[in-house]
Design a protein around this motif. Structure first.
Motif, PDB file in Angstrom:
ATOM      1  N   GLY A  49       0.808  -1.207   0.000  1.00  0.00           N
ATOM      2  CA  GLY A  49       0.000   0.000   0.000  1.00  0.00           C
ATOM      3  C   GLY A  49       0.847   1.265   0.000  1.00  0.00           C
ATOM      4  N   THR A  50       0.222   2.379  -0.370  1.00  0.00           N
ATOM      5  CA  THR A  50       0.962   3.640  -0.443  1.00  0.00           C
ATOM      6  C   THR A  50       1.427   4.119   0.929  1.00  0.00           C
ATOM      7  N   ARG A  51       0.762   3.690   1.997  1.00  0.00           N
ATOM      8  CA  ARG A  51       1.172   4.059   3.347  1.00  0.00           C
ATOM      9  C   ARG A  51       2.007   2.978   4.020  1.00  0.00           C
ATOM     10  N   ASN A  52       2.268   1.896   3.321  1.00  0.00           N
ATOM     11  CA  ASN A  52       3.077   0.812   3.893  1.00  0.00           C
ATOM     12  C   ASN A  52       4.547   1.079   3.626  1.00  0.00           C
ATOM     13  N   SER A 101       4.704   4.646   8.554  1.00  0.00           N
ATOM     14  CA  SER A 101       3.284   4.966   8.427  1.00  0.00           C
ATOM     15  C   SER A 101       2.506   3.664   8.368  1.00  0.00           C
ATOM     16  N   TYR A 102       1.183   3.783   8.434  1.00  0.00           N
ATOM     17  CA  TYR A 102       0.320   2.610   8.281  1.00  0.00           C
ATOM     18  C   TYR A 102      -1.032   3.092   7.786  1.00  0.00           C
ATOM     19  N   ASP A 103      -1.807   2.189   7.218  1.00  0.00           N
ATOM     20  CA  ASP A 103      -3.154   2.544   6.794  1.00  0.00           C
ATOM     21  C   ASP A 103      -3.997   2.908   8.009  1.00  0.00           C
ATOM     22  N   ARG A 107     -10.610   2.823   6.958  1.00  0.00           N
ATOM     23  CA  ARG A 107     -10.278   2.076   5.742  1.00  0.00           C
ATOM     24  C   ARG A 107      -9.834   0.657   6.071  1.00  0.00           C
ATOM     25  N   VAL A 108      -9.117   0.504   7.189  1.00  0.00           N
ATOM     26  CA  VAL A 108      -8.681  -0.810   7.641  1.00  0.00           C
ATOM     27  C   VAL A 108      -9.050  -0.961   9.110  1.00  0.00           C
ATOM     28  N   ASP A 112      -5.693  -5.073  11.253  1.00  0.00           N
ATOM     29  CA  ASP A 112      -4.918  -4.878  10.023  1.00  0.00           C
ATOM     30  C   ASP A 112      -3.681  -4.023  10.306  1.00  0.00           C
ATOM     31  N   ILE A 113      -3.859  -2.963  11.099  1.00  0.00           N
ATOM     32  CA  ILE A 113      -2.735  -2.080  11.413  1.00  0.00           C
ATOM     33  C   ILE A 113      -1.685  -2.829  12.226  1.00  0.00           C
ATOM     34  N   GLN A 116       0.297  -4.729   9.868  1.00  0.00           N
ATOM     35  CA  GLN A 116       1.189  -3.871   9.090  1.00  0.00           C
ATOM     36  C   GLN A 116       2.422  -3.473   9.898  1.00  0.00           C
TER      37      GLN A 116
END
Length: 263
Positions: A49-52, A101-103, A107-108, A112-113, A116
């Protein structure tokens, strides 16, 4: 019972709205300085993901250790670029610093975080090898670094290098959040809240220091105490600090909080 006010820091800290832009400005200044010195590796991927992604800041000489700092924001706000300045104290002590960062919720999910951040810690550990690892996180980030101590969560080669974890003003029991409007975004049920609560994990073998400001909301003082009691951990209540400035000492190499974390 509505617990919104109990977990509302914004309305109980003078000039609270000034803190996020202040943090962002200081973070951007440090990113520019370290970037110009070729000591900032920005946007390293740990997932798809873009924030991963995480930023890795390097000390002037070979790293003596790796500090991974996980930001807060009730799992709903902020990113790695808001907190770069908090790496300053560790860098001056010759530690490398990774900041992921993380989502974000909704959204998640919180689970999920947690997954991540597990991936972020694992990836950062393999970027900076053969040195001890310490984890610190603030608020929701305090929850997330505490979750990393769940047995079997991290690969053994990573977990064995973690010798100190500092949850700062952590949310250690998510069950009270079921009775807050925050849960409109988190979407926790009772089973999920319990599963994601560090207070229900076994006492870890790594050293843990639970840190909290004396001027924080009573709910956060309780959350810190609950974790310290559940894990028989060190418990520091820093005088004169509230939820937004309790992390400020990480900017200094010789502050009480940096000394406790890295000394």
């Amino acid at each position: 019972m509505d617990l919104d006010d109990d977990y509302n820091n914004q309305d109980h800290i003078p000039d609270a709205a000034s803190f996020p832009p202040f943090w962002a400005e200081k973070a951007q200044d440090l990113r520019k300085r370290l970037g110009a010195a070729n000591r900032a590796r920005l946007g390293l991927m740990y997932g798809h993901g873009t924030r991963n992604v995480f930023d890795l800041f390097l000390p002037l000489r070979r790293a003596e250790g790796l500090l991974i700092f996980v930001h807060g924001g009730y799992w709903r706000r902020f990113g790695r670029g808001d907190w770069s300045h908090l790496s300053e104290g560790a860098l001056r002590r010759h530690w490398a610093v990774a900041m992921p960062s993380y989502d974000l919720c909704p959204r998640v999910s919180v689970a999920d975080i947690t997954r991540q951040i597990t991936d972020a810690v694992t990836t950062a550990a393999r970027e900076v090898t053969e040195v001890p690892i310490r984890l610190a996180g603030h608020s929701a980030g305090g929850h997330l670094v505490a979750r990393m101590l769940e047995p079997g969560r991290l690969p053994e080669d990573v977990a064995s290098r973690i010798d100190h974890v500092m949850p700062i003003s952590p949310v250690s029991d998510l069950e009270p959040l079921l009775r807050t409007s925050i849960n409109e975004d988190l979407k926790l049920d009772a089973e999920m809240a319990r599963a994601e609560s560090p207070v229900h994990q076994p006492k870890p073998s790594a050293r843990v220091t639970v840190w909290v400001g004396a001027d924080e909301r009573p709910a956060f003082l309780d959350q810190a105490r609950w974790l310290a009691e559940a894990w028989d951990a060190e418990h520091v209540i820093e005088p004169g600090k509230h939820h937004f400035d309790v992390i400020a000492g990480l900017e200094s190499e010789d502050s009480r909080i940096t000394e406790a974390l890295l000394g």
